[in-house]
Design a protein around this motif. Sequence first.
Motif, PDB file in Angstrom:
ATOM      1  N   VAL A 128       0.820  -1.219   0.000  1.00  0.00           N
ATOM      2  CA  VAL A 128       0.000   0.000   0.000  1.00  0.00           C
ATOM      3  C   VAL A 128       0.851   1.264   0.000  1.00  0.00           C
ATOM      4  N   ASP A 129       2.158   1.104   0.207  1.00  0.00           N
ATOM      5  CA  ASP A 129       3.011   2.291   0.225  1.00  0.00           C
ATOM      6  C   ASP A 129       4.461   1.895  -0.083  1.00  0.00           C
ATOM      7  N   ILE A 130       5.118   2.784  -0.819  1.00  0.00           N
ATOM      8  CA  ILE A 130       6.551   2.614  -1.067  1.00  0.00           C
ATOM      9  C   ILE A 130       7.250   3.846  -0.514  1.00  0.00           C
ATOM     10  N   ASP A 131       8.265   3.631   0.307  1.00  0.00           N
ATOM     11  CA  ASP A 131       9.041   4.759   0.822  1.00  0.00           C
ATOM     12  C   ASP A 131      10.424   4.697   0.173  1.00  0.00           C
ATOM     13  N   LEU A 132      10.618   5.566  -0.825  1.00  0.00           N
ATOM     14  CA  LEU A 132      11.866   5.517  -1.596  1.00  0.00           C
ATOM     15  C   LEU A 132      13.065   5.925  -0.732  1.00  0.00           C
ATOM     16  N   GLU A 133      12.809   6.823   0.173  1.00  0.00           N
ATOM     17  CA  GLU A 133      13.878   7.343   1.020  1.00  0.00           C
ATOM     18  C   GLU A 133      14.409   6.250   1.943  1.00  0.00           C
ATOM     19  N   ARG A 134      13.491   5.627   2.634  1.00  0.00           N
ATOM     20  CA  ARG A 134      13.873   4.591   3.603  1.00  0.00           C
ATOM     21  C   ARG A 134      14.041   3.231   2.947  1.00  0.00           C
ATOM     22  N   GLU A 135      13.688   3.128   1.681  1.00  0.00           N
ATOM     23  CA  GLU A 135      13.765   1.853   0.951  1.00  0.00           C
ATOM     24  C   GLU A 135      12.981   0.754   1.667  1.00  0.00           C
ATOM     25  N   THR A 136      11.715   1.046   1.862  1.00  0.00           N
ATOM     26  CA  THR A 136      10.809   0.050   2.458  1.00  0.00           C
ATOM     27  C   THR A 136       9.474   0.071   1.713  1.00  0.00           C
ATOM     28  N   VAL A 137       8.745  -1.012   1.821  1.00  0.00           N
ATOM     29  CA  VAL A 137       7.358  -1.025   1.370  1.00  0.00           C
ATOM     30  C   VAL A 137       6.481  -1.381   2.570  1.00  0.00           C
TER      31      VAL A 137
ATOM     32  N   THR B  52      -5.940   0.102 -18.246  1.00  0.00           N
ATOM     33  CA  THR B  52      -5.200   1.268 -17.782  1.00  0.00           C
ATOM     34  C   THR B  52      -4.143   0.786 -16.795  1.00  0.00           C
ATOM     35  N   PRO B  53      -2.916   1.309 -16.890  1.00  0.00           N
ATOM     36  CA  PRO B  53      -1.851   0.809 -16.027  1.00  0.00           C
ATOM     37  C   PRO B  53      -2.109   1.156 -14.562  1.00  0.00           C
ATOM     38  N   ASN B  54      -1.785   0.231 -13.682  1.00  0.00           N
ATOM     39  CA  ASN B  54      -1.941   0.469 -12.235  1.00  0.00           C
ATOM     40  C   ASN B  54      -0.707   1.199 -11.715  1.00  0.00           C
ATOM     41  N   VAL B  55      -0.837   2.530 -11.665  1.00  0.00           N
ATOM     42  CA  VAL B  55       0.329   3.338 -11.327  1.00  0.00           C
ATOM     43  C   VAL B  55       0.141   4.134 -10.035  1.00  0.00           C
ATOM     44  N   GLY B  56      -1.000   3.935  -9.390  1.00  0.00           N
ATOM     45  CA  GLY B  56      -1.302   4.738  -8.199  1.00  0.00           C
ATOM     46  C   GLY B  56      -0.233   4.608  -7.117  1.00  0.00           C
ATOM     47  N   LEU B  57       0.159   3.385  -6.829  1.00  0.00           N
ATOM     48  CA  LEU B  57       1.156   3.129  -5.802  1.00  0.00           C
ATOM     49  C   LEU B  57       2.481   3.813  -6.139  1.00  0.00           C
ATOM     50  N   ALA B  58       2.912   3.639  -7.374  1.00  0.00           N
ATOM     51  CA  ALA B  58       4.189   4.213  -7.800  1.00  0.00           C
ATOM     52  C   ALA B  58       4.123   5.733  -7.805  1.00  0.00           C
ATOM     53  N   ASP B  59       3.048   6.257  -8.327  1.00  0.00           N
ATOM     54  CA  ASP B  59       2.873   7.702  -8.437  1.00  0.00           C
ATOM     55  C   ASP B  59       2.894   8.352  -7.054  1.00  0.00           C
ATOM     56  N   ALA B  60       2.188   7.736  -6.132  1.00  0.00           N
ATOM     57  CA  ALA B  60       2.128   8.282  -4.767  1.00  0.00           C
ATOM     58  C   ALA B  60       3.508   8.293  -4.108  1.00  0.00           C
ATOM     59  N   ALA B  61       4.346   7.330  -4.508  1.00  0.00           N
ATOM     60  CA  ALA B  61       5.677   7.235  -3.896  1.00  0.00           C
ATOM     61  C   ALA B  61       6.680   8.205  -4.522  1.00  0.00           C
ATOM     62  N   GLY B  62       6.285   8.838  -5.625  1.00  0.00           N
ATOM     63  CA  GLY B  62       7.202   9.758  -6.293  1.00  0.00           C
ATOM     64  C   GLY B  62       7.963   9.114  -7.434  1.00  0.00           C
ATOM     65  N   ILE B  63       7.506   7.965  -7.883  1.00  0.00           N
ATOM     66  CA  ILE B  63       8.103   7.345  -9.066  1.00  0.00           C
ATOM     67  C   ILE B  63       7.481   8.008 -10.293  1.00  0.00           C
TER      68      ILE B  63
ATOM     69  N   ALA C 273       1.895   5.479 -18.119  1.00  0.00           N
ATOM     70  CA  ALA C 273       2.521   4.329 -17.450  1.00  0.00           C
ATOM     71  C   ALA C 273       3.844   4.773 -16.828  1.00  0.00           C
ATOM     72  N   ILE C 274       4.468   3.892 -16.052  1.00  0.00           N
ATOM     73  CA  ILE C 274       5.699   4.255 -15.333  1.00  0.00           C
ATOM     74  C   ILE C 274       6.861   4.381 -16.321  1.00  0.00           C
ATOM     75  N   ALA C 275       7.571   5.487 -16.250  1.00  0.00           N
ATOM     76  CA  ALA C 275       8.707   5.731 -17.143  1.00  0.00           C
ATOM     77  C   ALA C 275       9.883   4.856 -16.709  1.00  0.00           C
ATOM     78  N   THR C 276      10.577   4.270 -17.676  1.00  0.00           N
ATOM     79  CA  THR C 276      11.717   3.395 -17.367  1.00  0.00           C
ATOM     80  C   THR C 276      12.833   3.645 -18.368  1.00  0.00           C
ATOM     81  N   ASP C 277      14.058   3.245 -17.966  1.00  0.00           N
ATOM     82  CA  ASP C 277      15.163   3.326 -18.919  1.00  0.00           C
ATOM     83  C   ASP C 277      15.355   1.965 -19.584  1.00  0.00           C
ATOM     84  N   GLU C 278      16.445   1.793 -20.331  1.00  0.00           N
ATOM     85  CA  GLU C 278      16.589   0.559 -21.094  1.00  0.00           C
ATOM     86  C   GLU C 278      16.759  -0.684 -20.220  1.00  0.00           C
TER      87      GLU C 278
END
Lengths: 448, 448
Positions: free
Chosen positions: B83-92, B245-256, B263-268
């Motif tokens: 339900v949540d991703i914390d990019l700073e603390r690297e936890t879900v 439709t892509p499920n991006v709510g979780l990622a978007d809320a986390a700042g991804i 959809a979620i932007a990615t590199d190669e």
Amino acid sequence: MTDTFVVVGGDAAGMSAASKAKRENPDGDVIVFEKGEWVSYAACGMPYYVKGVVDELDDLVAVTPEEFREERDVDLRTGAEVVDIDLERETVTVETDGGTDEQPYDDLLVATGATAIEPPFEGLGLEGVFTIHDMDEADAIESYVTEHDPETAAIVGGGYVGIEMAEALSARGIDVHLYEMLPHVLQPFGEAVAEVVEEHLREQGVDLHLETAVSGFVGDERIDAVELEDETVSADVAIVGVGVTPNVGLADAAGIELGQTGAIATDEYGRTNDENVYAAGDCAEATHVVTGEPAHVPLALTANRAGRAIGQTITGDPTPVGEIAGTAIVKAFDLGAARTGIVDEQRAREAGFDPVSVTISAPTRAHYYPDGAELTVTLVADRESGTLLGGSVVGREGAKRIDTIAMALTAGMTVMDLQNADLAYAPPFSPVWDPVLTAAKVLGGTLK
Amino acid sequence: MTDTFVVVGGDAAGMSAASKAKRENPDGDVIVFEKGEWVSYAACGMPYYVKGVVDELDDLVAVTPEEFREERDVDLRTGAEVVDIDLERETVTVETDGGTDEQPYDDLLVATGATAIEPPFEGLGLEGVFTIHDMDEADAIESYVTEHDPETAAIVGGGYVGIEMAEALSARGIDVHLYEMLPHVLQPFGEAVAEVVEEHLREQGVDLHLETAVSGFVGDERIDAVELEDETVSADVAIVGVGVTPNVGLADAAGIELGQTGAIATDEYGRTNDENVYAAGDCAEATHVVTGEPAHVPLALTANRAGRAIGQTITGDPTPVGEIAGTAIVKAFDLGAARTGIVDEQRAREAGFDPVSVTISAPTRAHYYPDGAELTVTLVADRESGTLLGGSVVGREGAKRIDTIAMALTAGMTVMDLQNADLAYAPPFSPVWDPVLTAAKVLGGTLK
């Protein structure tokens, strides 16, 4: 004065070139000399005429002589044999029932094809012993089978002609013995294909004699048996299909250079050592897409493609004949077997590569979807660069997937490039990872 | 200390990544959180379960949860929603029936998939109205059809889900009405495919309503009818398949970061804007092989491939996820229809190309060989460079030939390169010129 384009030989390469040249430049003269009566016929269809799934031999003719003459305005002369080419004077000498004539040319295409090899067997002249490389031979085999109702057949050679004829004669109710000198049938397809095909041939009732040399045929006027080293096996009809040899005598005598393969050497436009003389089809070399070296792989598409390109080139639009990958496919009863590029590791080493290969089996459809088949895929790559060298496939469906591998070779792709190709998936058509992709994944894993 | 790889979502991308990471580094911890109970299932197979050609819903599961846990040693936790991703603390943060927990990660993969779009229709909540994007929905549809024996069905949307469900429900003896807002079904496949498919759908008894907007469903608890602009049509069951439709709510809320497609932007390498966070599958963008731009094409192979590559990357072997061509194939009753690259000329112009295209029809086998079919092939190329942009095929056999075109796109080939590809020919498998080559020849002619 109009240009005159003379073509020697009226099958795939010759007629493709003639048609294309006339279409591109309707004002030019296009003359085709064909020593026989059949033109533009599908030799590859002949086994299916013998089998009985093609009704008429005429059905194998793509375009009739009348259509070439009337609709395409090509000056097609059948029963006309070119017996000499004079490069200096730019003329050919033509023999017909009416006598001998000279014909000048501005551009010349040698498309003299190939001839079935006749091994030095005893009894090759017996009634009931055939090669199958032209329409008259196909006609003769069909008539012989219908008339004499043979019980057993001897097929000499396990290449694609031999295997197609095994299917054809089995379908006619004949017990087929297939003799192959080498340890496996379909030598250019590699062992992985051969083993699957051999098991299937046996299931289909073909009596397969591998590593078995035929020394001749015996009989009194008509064939009775085939002679092996230490055995004589009854045979009421025999088909000898041990390969073809390019018809290069005319060109060679005229001073047109042959290549190392024995076929006529050509450049990327199909041009010989004489700048106004081209060669294409089963008598000519082509450049191999993997090795970049000349190769002789007499197949229909190569002939058609080169003929068409030469028709464009001589009318002012220089067009490469294209490289070949040696892509081939054959139906063996219920199987399709196909190959492309360099499959044999020994050949790969000779060409300077360090080959590594994998063979995998995977379903042609999603595992839960009905009526799929197992496809066995072999991929060969160079260890150092990862560049794909060749591959093969065999199975009850999906053998045209060889085209995916042929495309990878054409593009000079690595195993990783192929692995990441975005191929089509839906359950009725493929697993998520197409069998070719699965093979690439596995091969990629061994390259790391 | 071992690395911990956390995966959010247990379908194609997530389980491919988890399996690969564990195989490459058995000492690392791999934890997958899946909010539902189904993992690693073939959503594409669901219509065939409803149709009745796949016996059990479980047959669609490639690898069971037990196999993941026991054989692959993946710590798979179903019924566990991140339900949540914390990019700073690297936890879900994970919610289960047992409560809420935090889980640290070293690397994180967001593989949250996509959800069927629910248009703002009246009566979407009525019994008998379904979307079909997960296994529970497939199960519910099958049960509903078996229990209520509907006479007529309304399918909303003529994409591949709609067409596959039309086939499935017709096979169950239901009169199917298919509603499509646009002038044609299968919009991404282009008009040439759509016209062939539409004729076939009608032949198969599907009542096709093109350019027809559905506004909702009516009924008393259970659906009775579908409402159009000026008409109400009886319907005992309805399937809404108007895209995902892509499920991006979780990622978007986390700042991804999300890309332009939503959809979620990615590199190669499938990496997001956070260097330890990856995204793959239906929730993520990928790079289009023709345009080089990000695209969102939620398909199974893309998800599997990207997941697998990310599993390799996070275990120390940086592996590109591969580009996509948007290759897709669909069965429409007896037809196969497929597409790859940019088929729509308007889209090609928007991407900066000057598109030129041809559509040809050619037989899938030699003209004289029995049981062939007609294959309609469209190729699109850039006029100036001749580079291939896309293509489509449709016919009763041979639709996997789209892979030949997909390979050409992957290799950046021109029309002339494709025209000279050495594809496999034998009468039971192809004409001398494969239909794809014929299309390339014709298109090449228009480019001169």
